[in-house]
Design a protein around this motif. Structure first.
Motif, PDB file in Angstrom:
ATOM      1  N   ARG A  19      42.303  49.031  32.577  1.00  0.00           N
ATOM      2  CA  ARG A  19      41.860  48.485  33.866  1.00  0.00           C
ATOM      3  C   ARG A  19      43.041  47.803  34.573  1.00  0.00           C
ATOM      4  O   ARG A  19      43.214  47.888  35.775  1.00  0.00           O
ATOM      5  N   VAL A  23      45.118  48.690  38.355  1.00  0.00           N
ATOM      6  CA  VAL A  23      45.463  47.729  39.411  1.00  0.00           C
ATOM      7  C   VAL A  23      46.977  47.691  39.633  1.00  0.00           C
ATOM      8  O   VAL A  23      47.458  47.705  40.765  1.00  0.00           O
ATOM      9  N   LEU A 153      41.559  49.137  46.224  1.00  0.00           N
ATOM     10  CA  LEU A 153      41.058  48.911  44.867  1.00  0.00           C
ATOM     11  C   LEU A 153      39.530  48.838  44.833  1.00  0.00           C
ATOM     12  O   LEU A 153      38.921  48.905  43.773  1.00  0.00           O
ATOM     13  N   GLY A 154      38.934  48.647  45.988  1.00  0.00           N
ATOM     14  CA  GLY A 154      37.477  48.503  46.035  1.00  0.00           C
ATOM     15  C   GLY A 154      37.026  47.051  46.100  1.00  0.00           C
ATOM     16  O   GLY A 154      35.863  46.740  45.825  1.00  0.00           O
ATOM     17  N   ILE A 155      37.929  46.145  46.467  1.00  0.00           N
ATOM     18  CA  ILE A 155      37.534  44.735  46.615  1.00  0.00           C
ATOM     19  C   ILE A 155      36.757  44.568  47.922  1.00  0.00           C
ATOM     20  O   ILE A 155      37.191  45.034  48.974  1.00  0.00           O
ATOM     21  N   GLY A 273      32.153  39.754  42.372  1.00  0.00           N
ATOM     22  CA  GLY A 273      32.241  39.588  40.916  1.00  0.00           C
ATOM     23  C   GLY A 273      32.034  38.162  40.484  1.00  0.00           C
ATOM     24  O   GLY A 273      31.333  37.391  41.141  1.00  0.00           O
ATOM     25  N   ILE A 311      41.834  39.477  40.340  1.00  0.00           N
ATOM     26  CA  ILE A 311      41.447  40.786  40.888  1.00  0.00           C
ATOM     27  C   ILE A 311      40.570  41.522  39.878  1.00  0.00           C
ATOM     28  O   ILE A 311      39.550  42.114  40.220  1.00  0.00           O
ATOM     29  N   LEU A 315      36.686  42.799  40.212  1.00  0.00           N
ATOM     30  CA  LEU A 315      36.292  44.202  40.066  1.00  0.00           C
ATOM     31  C   LEU A 315      35.238  44.397  38.981  1.00  0.00           C
ATOM     32  O   LEU A 315      34.570  45.428  38.944  1.00  0.00           O
ATOM     33  N   GLU A 318      34.475  47.515  35.004  1.00  0.00           N
ATOM     34  CA  GLU A 318      34.397  48.964  35.184  1.00  0.00           C
ATOM     35  C   GLU A 318      35.136  49.638  34.020  1.00  0.00           C
ATOM     36  O   GLU A 318      36.114  49.114  33.502  1.00  0.00           O
TER      37      GLU A 318
END
Ligand code: ATP
Ligand code: MG
Length: 426
Positions: A19, A23, A153-155, A273, A311, A315, A318
């Protein structure tokens, strides 16, 4: 007795490292596309480097540095990346080789904090430093680049807080205005803030103590104290962000806890998160006077620190699977010798290959192949050795095939290529 990891430090095991790598790769990609190159500087630096740059009254220098003494030298484990990078820049007179330098780094930092979620004693920052360009274009460009990195990143639920704390002249004027506001309330401040009133009142704006927060709630805005030049820079930064349509929020209370900042400062926060109140993911700003204060020439700079743990907390857990391997299961020593050569050849062709050397039963080897998510399992038993063959099992399709050893590599490589083209990891 069992050893434990030191308080405030974490082991990062393989499932989690993957993970992290995702990043880090995204960060490297964003930075590389922005023309930044990686630098690696030592974890050990002289304590004075941080006293001079980060600032004597900063929280970091006041109480968070891990210090060690060796042969009369006072060293610290670096608490942040910017001073070491600036030192390296000056040590190597980089300004004599190129007018503008764009650097980035990724690595561990150390601070003696009270550990909690999102706050550790060894933590990791990615960061960047841009030397030699004072223009507001850089500020907008960098903020936008970082915004793109986090969004990529999908933040989600991002807030980009921006402010200007001006240069020395603006700050001297603001200091007076702030003292005018805070001095009558001095009794209501925390002990720490009372001390800061004399040496660094701006730091009080950064305090998390509720008493201080109440006292600064209706404080005058630093944006009203900016000199003409500082105000022009600030407005140009905002014009850049507006043009790019990068979302931002002007936050006049944002001063950042480090002494070296000038003009633009910014923070990226997310409520995604399990971050709780440790919700600042990236913090940064301009520091046009720092290189000079470290004994170098007047070279403007801007940079940021990205909190990697935060970060990752944003996230969530995942799953990033390991690449699906080709598994080789040999039975007996002769088969193992064949397996050794086959494994090397497959790796030379870019196939991730796991060789089972345990000499266990076929059943337990197949179970392990399954556990690893192997796409193919190559079985080599006595009869295969004698006939110069291998058996290739397709674990997903539940099919198997006897193949001459000489054709095995081509067959396996092509099976992996096909799966790759189909975009499946398993
Ligand atoms: P905070 O106000 O949360 O203490 P800071 O002002 O000390 O943050 P910086 O020194 O600017 O933070 O560091 C930049 C980023 O590094 C922070 O925004 C955060 O994401 C991360 N960070 C800082 N300290 C820690 C820590 N002890 N553990 C994990 N991440 C950290
Ligand atoms: Mg801190």
């Amino acid at each position: 007795m069992q050893f434990r990891a030191v308080k405030g430090t974490n082991d990062i095991l393989p499932d989690e490292v993957r993970r992290w790598q995702r990043v880090e790769e995204m960060f490297r990609r964003s930075m590389t596309l922005g023309g930044f190159s990686e630098i690696r500087t030592p974890i050990l630096e002289h304590k004075n480097l941080f006293v001079r740059s980060t600032g004597e009254t900063s929280e970091i220098v006041e109480k968070q540095m891990f210090e060690l003494e060796r042969s009369g030298e006072v060293l610290v484990l670096r608490p942040e990346g910017t001073p070491g990078s600036a030192r390296a820049y000056l040590t190597h007179s980089v300004q004599a080789q190129e007018p503008v330098s764009r650097w980035y780094y990724i690595g561990p930092m150390f601070r003696a904090e009270q550990p909690q979620r999102g706050r550790y004693r060894q933590f990791h920052q990615a960061g960047c430093e841009l030397y030699g360009d004072a223009s507001p274009v850089c500020d907008a460009e960098l903020i936008d680049l970082l915004h793109g990195f986090l969004v990529g990143l999908g933040i989600k639920d991002l807030t980009v807080a921006v402010n200007s704390i001006g240069g020395l002249e603006s700050r001297a004027a603001y200091r007076e205005a702030l003292l005018g506001h805070l001095s009558p309330k001095a009794e209501s401040l925390s002990d720490h803030a009372k001390k800061r009133l004399a040496d660094n009142p701006l730091r009080i704006l950064d305090s998390k103590d509720p008493r201080d927060r109440a006292a600064v709630a209706d404080a005058p805005s630093i944006l009203d104290a900016l000199t003409q030049e500082d105000r022009e820079h600030w407005q140009a930064v905002l014009r850049g962000l507006d043009t790019l349509q990068t979302p931002y929020q002007v936050s006049p209370g944002l001063v950042r806890g480090l002494d070296y900042y000038t003009r633009t400062v910014f923070e990226f926060q997310s409520s995604m998160g399990s971050l709780g109140s440790q919700n600042t993911l990236i913090a940064g700003g301009r520091y046009d006077n720092m290189l000079k204060s470290l004994g170098g020439p007047q070279i403007p700079a801007i940079g940021c620190g990205v909190g990697l743990e935060r970060i990752l907390l944003a996230l969530g857990e995942e799953i990033v699977p390991a690449p699906s391997p080709c598994f080789i299961a040999p039975l007996g020593e002769r088969a193992s010798l064949v397996a050794l050569g086959l494994a090397r050849e497959l790796r030379e062709h870019g196939v991730v290959t796991v060789l089972d050397g345990r000499g266990n039963s076929m059943k337990s080897m197949l179970r392990r192949a399954d556990g690893l998510g192997a796409r193919l399992c190559v079985v080599i038993g006595d009869s295969e050795v004698e006939q110069n063959q291998v058996q290739i099992k397709d674990l997903a399709a539940h099919s198997q095939d006897q193949v001459p050893r000489t054709e095995a590599v081509a067959r396996i490589v092509s099976a992996f290529k096909t799966a790759e083209a189909l975009g499946s990891n398993h």
